[in-house]
Design an enzyme around this catalytic site. Structure first.
Site, short mmCIF file in Angstrom:
data_model
loop_
_atom_site.label_atom_id
_atom_site.label_comp_id
_atom_site.label_asym_id
_atom_site.label_seq_id
_atom_site.Cartn_x
_atom_site.Cartn_y
_atom_site.Cartn_z
N ARG A 16 0.85 -1.20 0.00
CA ARG A 16 0.00 0.00 0.00
C ARG A 16 0.88 1.25 0.00
O ARG A 16 2.10 1.18 0.07
CB ARG A 16 -0.93 0.01 1.21
CG ARG A 16 -0.23 0.14 2.55
CD ARG A 16 -1.24 0.15 3.69
NE ARG A 16 -0.56 0.32 4.98
CZ ARG A 16 -1.20 0.32 6.15
NH1 ARG A 16 -2.51 0.12 6.18
NH2 ARG A 16 -0.55 0.50 7.28
N MET A 18 3.11 4.44 -0.77
CA MET A 18 4.14 4.68 -1.78
C MET A 18 4.62 3.37 -2.41
O MET A 18 4.90 3.32 -3.60
CB MET A 18 5.33 5.42 -1.17
CG MET A 18 5.13 6.91 -1.02
SD MET A 18 6.70 7.79 -0.80
CE MET A 18 7.30 7.06 0.74
N ASP A 37 5.93 -7.78 1.75
CA ASP A 37 5.29 -6.96 2.78
C ASP A 37 4.80 -7.87 3.90
O ASP A 37 4.50 -9.04 3.68
CB ASP A 37 4.12 -6.19 2.18
CG ASP A 37 3.77 -4.93 2.96
OD1 ASP A 37 3.57 -5.01 4.18
OD2 ASP A 37 3.71 -3.84 2.34
N VAL A 61 10.70 -7.66 7.40
CA VAL A 61 12.00 -7.09 6.99
C VAL A 61 13.04 -7.11 8.10
O VAL A 61 14.23 -6.85 7.84
CB VAL A 61 11.84 -5.64 6.47
CG1 VAL A 61 11.05 -5.61 5.17
CG2 VAL A 61 11.19 -4.74 7.52
N ASN A 87 11.60 0.06 0.81
CA ASN A 87 10.55 1.04 1.04
C ASN A 87 9.86 0.89 2.39
O ASN A 87 9.27 1.84 2.90
CB ASN A 87 9.52 0.94 -0.09
CG ASN A 87 8.31 1.81 0.15
OD1 ASN A 87 8.33 3.02 -0.05
ND2 ASN A 87 7.21 1.18 0.58
N TYR A 150 12.40 8.22 14.44
CA TYR A 150 12.20 8.29 12.98
C TYR A 150 13.36 9.04 12.33
O TYR A 150 13.98 8.55 11.38
CB TYR A 150 10.88 8.99 12.67
CG TYR A 150 10.52 8.98 11.20
CD1 TYR A 150 10.03 7.82 10.60
CD2 TYR A 150 10.69 10.11 10.42
CE1 TYR A 150 9.70 7.80 9.25
CE2 TYR A 150 10.36 10.10 9.07
CZ TYR A 150 9.87 8.95 8.50
OH TYR A 150 9.55 8.93 7.15
N LYS A 154 16.30 7.52 9.73
CA LYS A 154 16.34 8.03 8.36
C LYS A 154 17.69 8.66 8.03
O LYS A 154 18.15 8.58 6.89
CB LYS A 154 15.19 9.00 8.11
CG LYS A 154 13.81 8.33 8.14
CD LYS A 154 13.73 7.17 7.17
CE LYS A 154 12.33 6.55 7.12
NZ LYS A 154 12.23 5.45 6.14
#
Length: 244
Positions: A16, A18, A37, A61, A87, A150, A154
């Site tokens: 779902r 992006m 996923d 993952v 992703n 977060y 990143k």
């Protein structure tokens, strides 16, 4: 023109948001796509909807053995892997004071450790193919500060991308990171944050939140041979937000 004709892509978090946008675009551009996923029902539904050269395999993952199973499955189905799009990711709407150690470790596992596992696990397959392109989805919070946990992960993705690009260049494997700004996805448009996001969007130079497809176009470029001399770099898709 089919910009990914003959290529095989593995896209994590592809069920779902992006990720699904990337999957649909890659199929349209001629690639065979493996959706990987944790969201099994949504992932299978998307694969069934697109049909043909799109398949689904459940992937946690954070588990190395699961990565290896999915990569082997992809090779068994499609014969090779040319492209990996890391992703999958999560965010957490908690303050520095509220976030727990358990929360923090969960974000690190999903947003950071998974990218390392994915790149390392796919290496043997890409070496057999003779090269490839890895696209790691970071965030503008890998460029500027934001939420604790977060932001940290990143920034780590941005750094890992550069380190991996240097290490994997002898194998003709390119590694780049994409840094989206505020994108209209289920992850950020949750009820507890939707109003905040809509208010914030008024301060974006472009004047709006981006559609997932606008990020996908950058991911497509980096996955394709059109970006053959780009590696170890970050590509920002934020409507001018970090230009201030």
């Amino acid at each position: 023109m089919s910009r990914l004709a003959g290529k095989v892509a593995l896209i994590t978090g592809g069920a779902r948001g992006m990720g699904a946008s990337h999957v649909k675009c890659f199929k349209q551009e001629g690639a065979s796509v493996m959706i990987a996923d944790i969201l099994e029902e949504e992932g299978r539904a998307l694969a069934d909807q697109l049909g043909g050269n799109v398949q689904f395999k459940k992937l946690d993952v954070t588990k190395r053995n699961n990565w290896q199973e999915v990569i082997q499955y992809t090779e068994d189905i499609f014969g090779k892997i040319d492209i990996l799009v890391n992703n999958a990711g999560i965010s957490m709407n908690k303050s520095f004071e509220e976030i727990t150690e358990e929360d923090y470790r969960k974000i690190v596992d999903i947003n950071q450790i998974s990218v390392f596992l994915g790149m390392q696990s796919v290496l043997p397959a890409m070496k057999k193919t003779g090269g490839g392109s890895i696209v790691n989805i970071s965030s503008i919070n890998g460029i500027v500060g934001g939420a604790i946990g977060y932001t940290d992960t990143k920034f780590a993705v941005r750094g890992m991308t550069k380190a991996a690009a240097l290490n994997l260049s002898p194998y003709n494997i390119r590694v780049n990171s994409v840094h989206p700004g505020v994108i209209e996805t289920p992850m950020i448009m949750q009820e507890d944050s939707k109003e905040t996001i809509e208010t914030f969007s008024k301060h974006i130079p472009a004047g709006r939140v981006a559609k997932p497809e606008e990020v996908t176009q950058m991911v497509l470029y980096l996955a394709s041979d059109e970006s053959s001399y780009s590696t170890g770099s970050e590509f920002i898709v934020d409507g001018g937000l970090t230009a201030r």
